[in-house]
Design a protein around this motif. Structure first.
Motif, PDB file in Angstrom:
ATOM      1  N   GLY B  32       0.735  -1.141  -0.134  1.00 30.14           N
ATOM      2  CA  GLY B  32      -0.166   0.046   0.016  1.00 30.14           C
ATOM      3  C   GLY B  32       0.832   1.182   0.006  1.00 30.14           C
ATOM      4  N   GLU B 171      -5.975   4.191  -6.274  1.00 31.22           N
ATOM      5  CA  GLU B 171      -6.822   4.871  -5.392  1.00 31.22           C
ATOM      6  C   GLU B 171      -8.327   3.984  -5.855  1.00 31.22           C
ATOM      7  OE1 GLU B 171      -6.653   6.760  -3.042  1.00 31.22           O
ATOM      8  OE2 GLU B 171      -4.977   8.367  -3.659  1.00 31.22           O
ATOM      9  N   SER B 181     -16.129   0.007  -0.833  1.00 31.69           N
ATOM     10  CA  SER B 181     -14.586   0.075  -0.610  1.00 31.69           C
ATOM     11  C   SER B 181     -14.063  -1.151  -0.052  1.00 31.69           C
ATOM     12  CB  SER B 181     -13.977   1.224   0.091  1.00 31.69           C
ATOM     13  OG  SER B 181     -14.493   2.324  -0.514  1.00 31.69           O
ATOM     14  N   MET B 185     -11.573  -3.974  -1.952  1.00 32.25           N
ATOM     15  CA  MET B 185     -10.294  -4.101  -1.393  1.00 32.25           C
ATOM     16  C   MET B 185     -10.157  -5.933  -1.143  1.00 32.25           C
ATOM     17  SD  MET B 185      -8.476  -1.664  -1.480  1.00 32.25           S
ATOM     18  CE  MET B 185      -7.121  -2.114  -0.399  1.00 32.25           C
ATOM     19  N   ILE B 203      -3.241   4.580  -1.978  1.00 32.02           N
ATOM     20  CA  ILE B 203      -4.443   4.435  -1.106  1.00 32.02           C
ATOM     21  C   ILE B 203      -4.527   5.728  -0.293  1.00 32.02           C
ATOM     22  CG2 ILE B 203      -3.838   2.880   0.394  1.00 32.02           C
ATOM     23  CD1 ILE B 203      -6.705   1.425   0.405  1.00 32.02           C
ATOM     24  N   ALA B 209      -5.958   0.704   4.176  1.00 34.44           N
ATOM     25  CA  ALA B 209      -4.467   0.321   4.009  1.00 34.44           C
ATOM     26  C   ALA B 209      -4.111  -0.663   5.025  1.00 34.44           C
ATOM     27  CB  ALA B 209      -3.696   1.351   3.578  1.00 34.44           C
TER      28      ALA B 209
END
Lengths: 268, 272
Positions: B32, B171, B181, B185, B203, B209
């Motif tokens: 990340g 992003e 989100s 992820m 991110i 993250a």
């Protein structure tokens, strides 16, 4: 928070306001001045006479000579052909010109882009009627001169609107296609073409719509179509025939406008 | 797998976006990239596939220095790098299937892509990937008819279609709501784990993250100021990256982490 806050607020600073006021004043002054020049060269006797003249011509137009209509079908067909073939030809040439003119697709900003912009400006600055006049002199009277005149005028119109559409494309979509390892031609067909396709169709159909109107008068200078008949009827003061031609042009334009509205509705 | 050596980028305007970044990423590692806006996160990942040309430095993917490649060789190597974007960057007016298949553009000749005549194997894989991201029934819809979360899934499928050796993710969740989100992820991390695929994920949501990445790299003003596992990201480290702030109010502990894997399925149903 002990600082004193301003009590007054104005949309424009005093200087800006003064300039704005002066600008409007200048515009009104210009209008008055132009009006005076215009009235100087007007022969007022003719203007006072105008209603009588209009009534007289209107009277001669009535009743329209409907029997003339069958003779107009061939010129009408010619007019439609001039408009359609001219538009197709113009669009075909305008596409590469637009890609050369758009800042984001042109291969060279210093050399090719100015040339493309010059082609667009030249085509746009000369009216179809003038193009036709030149072409009739060069290649002789007839349909071909009309088609070429329409095509030459359309290049600039379609080219300009299309290159603006290309410049307004979403750069992220193009970036994403580039990032897959696509070649330049693939970036063009996947990243750019789908984005400009609606604009392309709507511009082309709009130009076709305009071209139908323009091709109806091209005959006045000998480039074939309805204008030719109009010229002939005007020459012998056959107002009852002129009115039939005008009504036919009106009907055609209304129809073409309807078609172009339908096409635009279908693609957006 | 990916070795970045002394990478620098100065834009024509004179802004230095990256200065002397050195970074190594191993196979299967999820990294990340965090840092404030303007720290150079976006520039860094774009320097890897050269959507932005680096000013100096080396970018080794396997045994190829991407920074030295000519035009056609670069296109060839870009196929190995899948990219996922902040606002999905799908071609909005093409169908979902066309968008996924566009991941093969680097592999097929122009006339095939133009006529949409992709190889049977590509089509089979595209359907497989759409099934994997849960969008099989949306294959023939236009991309702009989908919701944000669905579009990002298409973006993921397009990147995987390239059979990449590396994923660059810019992003991925910035335009999505908190729940979507997390689903995105989770999908990303699962897919990377399945394929042993390394990924660099820009991110700006630090708690997100921390909960999904196995390694975090902090950028500030174009330099790496933190590199370590999420557990090492102390308040001091956050201050080093972002500047002084009261960090306790945004720690992952405060965040609701109760949703289980079942939620993903339930949400997928709702979205469908």
């Amino acid at each position: 928070m002990t600082q004193t806050l301003p009590r007054e607020w104005a949309h424009r600073a005093p200087a800006q306001r003064a300039i704005l006021w002066l600008g409007w004043f200048a515009l009104v002054a210009l209008f008055v001045w132009c009006w005076q020049i215009m009235s100087q060269d007007t022969i007022w006797a003719f203007v006072w006479d105008a209603p009588d003249q209009a009534l007289d011509i209107g009277g001669r137009m009535m009743p329209p000579k409907w029997g003339y209509l069958p003779q107009l079908m061939k010129p009408l067909w010619d007019t439609l052909n001039i408009a359609t073939l001219g538009t197709i030809g113009g669009v075909i040439i305008a596409i590469p010109v637009a890609f050369l003119a758009a800042r984001n697709t042109t291969p060279s900003t210093t050399f090719l882009r100015p040339i493309a912009l010059f082609i667009i400006v030249t085509s746009r600055s000369i009216n179809s009627l003038i193009w036709a006049l030149l072409l009739v002199a060069i290649i002789g009277p007839g349909l071909l001169a009309g088609i070429l005149a329409i095509a030459l005028r359309s290049i600039g119109f379609v080219g300009k609107l299309l290159y603006e559409a290309i410049e307004e494309t979403d750069a992220r979509q193009i970036e994403a296609i580039t990032a897959t390892g696509a070649g330049p031609a693939q970036v063009l067909t996947y990243g750019i073409v789908p984005q400009i396709l609606p604009a392309f169709w709507s511009i082309s159909v709009f130009r076709w719509d305009i071209n139908i109107r323009e091709s109806a008068i091209l005959g006045l200078v000998g480039a074939g179509g309805l204008g030719l008949k109009m010229n002939a009827s005007l020459a012998i003061l056959a107002w009852d025939q002129v009115v039939v031609i005008l009504l036919l042009i009106l009907a055609t334009v209304v129809l073409s406008e309807w078609v172009s509205a339908q096409v635009r509705k279908a693609i957006i | 797998m990916l070795k970045i050596k002394n990478l620098s980028k100065t834009y024509k305007t004179g802004d230095t976006a990256l200065s002397d970044v050195t970074l190594e990423i191993n196979k299967g590692q999820l990294v990340g990239l965090i840092g404030p806006s303007g720290a150079g996160k976006s520039t860094l990942i774009r320097c890897i596939n050269r959507l932005v040309e680096p000013t100096s430095g080396e970018v080794w993917l396997g045994d190829v220095d991407l920074a030295q490649l000519g035009r056609s060789e670069l296109r060839h190597q870009r196929r190995r790098i899948g990219m996922i974007f902040q606002e999905y960057a799908l071609v909005e007016r093409l169908t979902v299937m066309e968008n996924v298949l566009s991941g093969r553009l680097g592999y097929v000749p122009f006339w095939r892509s133009w006529l949409r005549r992709f190889e049977a194997e590509d089509i089979r894989r595209a359907y497989e990937l759409l099934d994997r991201v849960g969008l099989l029934q949306h294959a023939d819809k236009r991309a702009d008819a989908l919701s944000g979360g669905q579009r990002q899934r298409v973006g993921i499928a397009r990147a995987l279609m390239q059979t990449p050796d590396l994923l660059l993710v810019d992003e991925p969740t910035a335009s999505l709501d908190p729940k979507t989100s997390r689903q995105i992820m989770r999908l990303l991390t699962e897919i990377c784990a399945e394929r042993g695929l390394p990924a660099i994920v820009n991110i700006h949501d630090v708690p997100l993250a921390q909960s999904f990445m196995e390694r975090l790299v902090g950028l500030r003003a174009g330099t790496v100021v933190f590199d370590g596992p999420p557990t090492d990201l102390s308040e001091d480290a956050l201050t080093e990256i972002y500047g002084a702030e009261d960090w306790n109010t945004m720690r992952p502990g405060d965040d609701d982490e109760s949703e289980g894997p079942l939620d993903v399925e339930r949400a997928a149903e709702v979205m469908a």
